[in-house]
Design an enzyme around this catalytic site. Structure first.
Site, short mmCIF file in Angstrom:
data_model
loop_
_atom_site.label_atom_id
_atom_site.label_comp_id
_atom_site.label_asym_id
_atom_site.label_seq_id
_atom_site.Cartn_x
_atom_site.Cartn_y
_atom_site.Cartn_z
CB CYS A 29 -3.17 8.11 -7.68
SG CYS A 29 -4.82 7.65 -7.19
CE LYS B 248 6.06 -2.23 2.08
NZ LYS B 248 6.01 -1.02 2.94
CD GLU C 151 2.16 10.23 -9.50
OE1 GLU C 151 3.07 9.41 -9.34
OE2 GLU C 151 0.95 9.98 -9.29
CE1 TYR D 167 11.62 -7.12 -6.25
CE2 TYR D 167 9.51 -6.27 -5.52
CZ TYR D 167 10.88 -6.16 -5.59
OH TYR D 167 11.50 -5.08 -5.00
CD1 TRP E 116 4.00 7.23 1.01
CD2 TRP E 116 2.64 9.00 1.05
NE1 TRP E 116 4.42 8.11 0.03
CE2 TRP E 116 3.61 9.21 0.04
CE3 TRP E 116 1.68 9.99 1.26
CZ2 TRP E 116 3.64 10.35 -0.77
CZ3 TRP E 116 1.70 11.13 0.45
CH2 TRP E 116 2.66 11.30 -0.54
CB SER F 283 5.62 5.08 -7.59
OG SER F 283 6.52 4.06 -7.20
CG LEU G 288 -1.80 -1.20 1.45
CD1 LEU G 288 -2.54 -1.08 2.76
CD2 LEU G 288 -2.79 -1.33 0.29
P1 NAD Z 1 5.74 3.85 -3.64
O1 NAD Z 1 5.68 3.14 -4.95
O2 NAD Z 1 7.01 4.51 -3.26
O3 NAD Z 1 5.41 2.84 -2.45
C1 NAD Z 1 4.26 2.04 -2.49
C2 NAD Z 1 4.51 0.80 -1.66
O4 NAD Z 1 5.54 0.04 -2.30
C3 NAD Z 1 4.99 1.11 -0.24
O5 NAD Z 1 4.40 0.21 0.65
C4 NAD Z 1 6.48 0.89 -0.34
O6 NAD Z 1 7.09 0.52 0.87
C5 NAD Z 1 6.55 -0.25 -1.35
N1 NAD Z 1 7.87 -0.31 -2.01
C6 NAD Z 1 8.71 0.73 -2.26
N2 NAD Z 1 9.84 0.26 -2.84
C7 NAD Z 1 9.69 -1.08 -2.96
C8 NAD Z 1 10.53 -2.13 -3.48
N3 NAD Z 1 11.76 -1.88 -3.95
N4 NAD Z 1 10.04 -3.39 -3.47
C9 NAD Z 1 8.82 -3.66 -2.96
N5 NAD Z 1 8.00 -2.72 -2.44
C10 NAD Z 1 8.44 -1.45 -2.44
O7 NAD Z 1 4.49 4.84 -3.63
P2 NAD Z 1 4.08 5.88 -2.50
O8 NAD Z 1 5.09 6.98 -2.55
O9 NAD Z 1 3.82 5.18 -1.21
O10 NAD Z 1 2.65 6.37 -3.05
C11 NAD Z 1 2.54 7.30 -4.04
C12 NAD Z 1 2.28 6.64 -5.38
O11 NAD Z 1 1.12 5.82 -5.30
C13 NAD Z 1 1.99 7.66 -6.46
O12 NAD Z 1 2.68 7.33 -7.64
C14 NAD Z 1 0.49 7.54 -6.65
O13 NAD Z 1 0.04 7.96 -7.91
C15 NAD Z 1 0.25 6.10 -6.40
N6 NAD Z 1 -1.16 5.83 -6.03
C16 NAD Z 1 -1.98 5.25 -6.95
C17 NAD Z 1 -3.32 5.00 -6.64
C18 NAD Z 1 -4.25 4.33 -7.64
O14 NAD Z 1 -5.32 3.90 -7.24
N7 NAD Z 1 -3.88 4.24 -8.90
C19 NAD Z 1 -3.81 5.35 -5.38
C20 NAD Z 1 -2.96 5.95 -4.47
C21 NAD Z 1 -1.62 6.18 -4.81
#
Ligand code: NAD
Length: 504
Positions: A302, A191, A401, A255, A167, A245, A165
């Protein structure tokens, strides 16, 4: 729910017990070796709690508990009426504890309490309830065979699901995954994002009170590269439902390829357009939607409609109205219900957003408003809203973004150009179109490559409508609606041969 005063929510914050331990097999647990990470209140910079940083061994334990629970059938094969009753109880408990959960989430994420109360008091329990009510109303199919056979097409839970998920909407994104996954009969290992684990850990505790068998819902807080990676590569997870993201979504596909080819559902980033055609009435409601579509949740959304594509003849009037409304936004204490914009989730994230803003200035975007706030000098991570005009589609801030309080206006000469600009994106999550001409609205909607188009209003739809992205905003999976069930179910054919007892 009646909204109270800031003092009321601060008093709740003072009484709250912060538990950062992982939740595995129905009980709180420390991570192996006592590994912890800190979670910080982004409004004050203070450390809120030490949260378990789950290691591969902890993920293994959580997955083993989820698998055991899935195999023993106490949830995966229980009567639909029982599963429904437990999830309805969970929805009820979330409502009862919604103030506490909302304060927890506001402290942990910096999200304004008014938004937290709306999400956690209404949308989160409504989501769990909606999927609970679907459980005993979902039927399989019978294929049109000849008389020699009866072929049943049934849907079965996919097994153990890993949910990863972001944040920005901690409990709401959890509910979008947990509602359909648990309703399907799956076991789940979630997670949360490392910045915002606390509200989900409390929800996990409530799930046991609601009657969910131990092991069906596990929460493993941790960093992406450790805990998220361990989930992605796990050989005994059947599906991952990811929101975050696009870069990290891409990693999850790797993975899966490098492990057991688990199914991956992806909900990712966006760069959504807000299109105002030349016949649109610039009503207060339109202006309010334009401003909130970009600045709601500090733009950490998002589907933030940051690219505002406006008929050139209307640009100056539009800008004037947007700036007027933006200047009314209240930036400040997230626990004060009068606050519209809280801080960015972390100082690192604020620095990333500031980098985008600086590049906008360098690329020649015209700044029409900057809501610089004295709070930015403090220990939190506040950042005032900014409005740019005269963006051109080749500028970085018009393509990438940003995920912060930045609104940009791109002037266009006609509808064809508006459509071409709106479509010129690697993303395809959301778009808004304002026009008084329904033929134009529907034609633009049909030609936009994105998962949700809002016409004459800014909305992501409701729980009945699927949400997800085209292009690099998502995979075929969807959150919300009956479509979300597809991520957590697989289809089985049972072919029964019939010997004919009668002579024809
Ligand atoms: P992020 O991709 O940095 O992190 C998302 C999740 O992935 C977190 O739990 C993080 O710990 C995990 N993660 C990070 N690196 C990882 C790795 N190397 N391996 C496995 N897991 C890993 O995103 P964020 O900064 O938490 O959230 C913002 C992003 O989420 C933005 O790009 C936003 O557009 C997107 N978002 C999309 C929606 C949708 O419905 N499309 C909704 C909310 C947010």
């Amino acid at each position: 729910m009646t909204v109270q005063t800031a003092a009321h929510y601060h008093a709740i914050a003072g009484r709250i017990t912060l538990s950062g331990r992982a939740f595995i097999d129905g009980a709180f647990a420390a991570a192996s070796g006592g590994a912890v990470m800190e979670t910080v209140n982004p409004a004050t910079g203070e450390i809120l709690a030490a949260v378990a940083h789950c290691q591969t061994a902890d993920v293994d334990r959580a997955v083993a508990a989820a698998r055991r629970a899935f195999r023993d059938g106490s949830w995966s094969r229980c009567a639909p009426e029982r599963r429904k009753a437990v999830l309805l109880r969970l929805a009820g408990l979330i409502r009862v504890h919604s103030e506490e959960l909302a304060v927890l989430e506001s402290l942990d994420s910096g999200k304004p309490i008014r938004d937290c109360l709306k999400e956690i008091g209404t949308e989160v329990p409504d989501t769990i309830q909606w999927y609970a009510e679907l459980i005993d109303k979902s039927f399989g199919k019978v294929a049109p065979t000849g008389e020699d056979a009866l072929a049943l097409i049934t849907r079965e839970p996919i097994g153990v699901v890993g949910a990863v998920l972001p944040w920005n909407f901690p409990l709401l994104m959890a509910a979008w995954k947990l509602g359909p996954a648990l309703a399907s009969g799956c076991s789940v290992v979630v997670k949360p994002a490392e910045q915002t684990s606390l509200s989900l850990l409390r929800l996990a505790e409530l799930s046991i009170e609601a009657g969910l068998p131990a092991g069906v819902l596990n929460v493993v807080p941790g960093l992406g590269e450790t805990t998220g990676r361990a989930l992605g590569l796990h050989m005994d997870i059947d599906a991952v439902a990811f929101t975050g993201s696009t870069d990290v979504g891409r990693l999850f596909l790797r993975y899966a390829a490098d492990s057991n080819l688990k199914t991956i559902g992806l909900e990712m980033g966006g760069k959504s357009p807000f299109i105002v055609l030349d016949d649109a009435e610039l009503s207060p409601e339109l202006i309010d939607n334009a401003v909130m579509s970009a600045f709601w949740n500090g733009g950490q959304n998002c589907s933030a409609n940051m690219r505002q594509i406006v008929a050139r003849s209307r640009q100056e009037e539009y800008l004037h109205r947007i700036v007027e409304r933006t200047s009314e936004l209240v930036i400040g204490d997230p626990l004060d219900p009068r606050t519209d914009l809280g801080p960015m989730v972390t100082r690192d994230h604020r620095a990333r957003v500031q980098g985008h803003i600086e590049s906008g200035y360098r690329e020649g975007a015209r700044c029409a408003f900057t809501g610089d706030t004295p709070l930015s000098e403090g220990p939190g991570s506040f950042l005032g809203p900014i409005v740019f005009a005269d963006l051109s589609p080749d500028m970085g801030i018009a393509r990438e973004e940003i995920f912060g309080p930045v609104l940009g206006v791109l002037p266009v000469d006609d509808m064809e150009q508006a459509l071409a600009l709106a479509d010129a994106s690697e993303y395809g999550l959301h778009a808004t179109v304002y026009t008084r001409d329904i033929d134009r609205a529907l034609s633009v909607s049909r030609r936009l490559a994105c998962g949700t188009v809002a016409i004459n209003g800014f909305t992501e739809g409701d729980i009945k409508t699927p949400f997800g992205g085209y292009r690099q905003s998502g995979s075929l999976s969807r959150d919300k609606g009956t479509e979300a069930m597809a991520q957590y179910l697989q289809t089985k054919t049972t072919w029964i041969a019939i010997r004919r007892p009668f002579a024809d």
